[in-house]
Write a protein that holds these residues in place. Sequence first.
Motif, short mmCIF file in Angstrom:
data_model
loop_
_atom_site.label_atom_id
_atom_site.label_comp_id
_atom_site.label_asym_id
_atom_site.label_seq_id
_atom_site.Cartn_x
_atom_site.Cartn_y
_atom_site.Cartn_z
N LEU A 83 0.83 -1.21 0.00
CA LEU A 83 0.00 0.00 0.00
C LEU A 83 0.86 1.25 0.00
N THR A 84 1.91 1.23 -0.79
CA THR A 84 2.89 2.33 -0.81
C THR A 84 2.25 3.66 -1.17
N ASP A 85 1.48 3.71 -2.27
CA ASP A 85 0.87 4.97 -2.70
C ASP A 85 -0.13 5.49 -1.68
N LEU A 86 -0.90 4.60 -1.10
CA LEU A 86 -1.90 5.02 -0.11
C LEU A 86 -1.22 5.55 1.14
N ARG A 87 -0.14 4.91 1.57
CA ARG A 87 0.57 5.40 2.75
C ARG A 87 1.14 6.78 2.49
N ARG A 88 1.66 7.00 1.31
CA ARG A 88 2.19 8.32 0.96
C ARG A 88 1.07 9.36 0.95
N ALA A 89 -0.10 8.97 0.46
CA ALA A 89 -1.22 9.90 0.40
C ALA A 89 -1.68 10.30 1.80
N VAL A 90 -1.66 9.35 2.73
CA VAL A 90 -2.06 9.67 4.11
C VAL A 90 -1.10 10.68 4.72
N VAL A 91 0.20 10.45 4.54
CA VAL A 91 1.19 11.38 5.09
C VAL A 91 1.09 12.74 4.40
N ALA A 92 0.87 12.73 3.08
CA ALA A 92 0.76 13.99 2.33
C ALA A 92 -0.47 14.79 2.76
N SER A 93 -1.48 14.11 3.26
CA SER A 93 -2.70 14.79 3.71
C SER A 93 -2.51 15.47 5.06
N GLY A 94 -1.33 15.26 5.68
CA GLY A 94 -1.09 15.83 7.00
C GLY A 94 -1.31 14.84 8.11
N GLY A 95 -1.41 13.55 7.76
CA GLY A 95 -1.64 12.53 8.77
C GLY A 95 -0.43 11.63 8.97
N SER A 96 -0.65 10.51 9.63
CA SER A 96 0.40 9.52 9.87
C SER A 96 -0.17 8.12 9.70
N VAL A 97 0.69 7.22 9.28
CA VAL A 97 0.34 5.81 9.21
C VAL A 97 0.95 5.13 10.43
N TYR A 98 0.11 4.58 11.29
CA TYR A 98 0.60 3.90 12.49
C TYR A 98 0.96 2.45 12.23
N TYR A 99 0.14 1.79 11.38
CA TYR A 99 0.35 0.36 11.21
C TYR A 99 -0.24 -0.11 9.89
N ARG A 100 0.48 -1.00 9.21
CA ARG A 100 -0.06 -1.67 8.02
C ARG A 100 -0.39 -3.10 8.41
N TYR A 101 -1.66 -3.42 8.36
CA TYR A 101 -2.10 -4.74 8.80
C TYR A 101 -1.53 -5.83 7.89
N LEU A 102 -1.19 -6.95 8.49
CA LEU A 102 -0.64 -8.08 7.75
C LEU A 102 -1.73 -9.10 7.39
N SER A 103 -2.80 -9.13 8.18
CA SER A 103 -3.87 -10.11 7.94
C SER A 103 -4.88 -9.62 6.91
N ILE A 104 -5.02 -8.32 6.74
CA ILE A 104 -5.92 -7.74 5.74
C ILE A 104 -5.18 -6.62 5.02
N SER A 105 -5.74 -6.18 3.92
CA SER A 105 -5.17 -5.06 3.20
C SER A 105 -5.73 -3.78 3.80
#
Length: 262
Positions: A83-105
Amino acid sequence: MRSTDLLAARTRSTLERLGQAFALGLTLVVALPACAAGSKLSDDLKNASWSTSGSLKSSWLNPAGATLYAKVVIVAAGNDPDLTDLRRAVVASGGSVYYRYLSISGLLAVVPLNQIDALTRRSDVVSISADRVTTKTDDLASTIASPVSSSGSGQAGTASPPAFDGSGVGIAFLDSGIMRKHQAYVDSKGQTRVVAGVDMTTLSTSSTGSGSKLWVVGTDYSQAVLPGSLGQQQIERTIDSSSSKFPDAYGHGTHVAAVAAG
């Protein structure tokens, strides 16, 4: 010509042109409204506002300065498992990504409330929900009418006694906790047979891990808590309940584990 006659004449003319189009084999295309991005949002996020932030602060909605932030679970779809692009979009929106789930997308993230609508418009976003406490409302295993339930409990005791005695088999329980020093778990050498005990609630009360109380924005922490990473080791230390004097306040988990392995 009266206005009603004029309207009737125009209607007949329109119908005649449509009939000619069909006769020539042309296709009539009707544009339907696109699915609203808001349908991807949970109801609590749709209704979240500054007026509700007071009672929800430090839970999943938090005002910081002039910005209202929300902790959310983003369920995603696509061909990128990281989910590289989505993680970048979250950070670019002024937020943070805390965790990328391994069991689900999906991601656990903090996002400015006024940026969530833009994220829902992404094609790789399936849904966005508030990261809040959930409550069990039903039990699938006990409501299935068939004697063969999803857990297999309907057949327990009906099969022939197996030729196994449980040696070398490990059991894990998700319950209220376990009193690891209870006599039910002591082996012939006087040592407890409980390998590990964890308290997942500490993730939401500590400043470590995916349930962090910190509202830090502009960072992607998801790569720091991969299996074997230092971040993952820190989380393991945070949830370890081996040093707790009373790790099972309700006693239910200790009872269930004793029935299975005592």
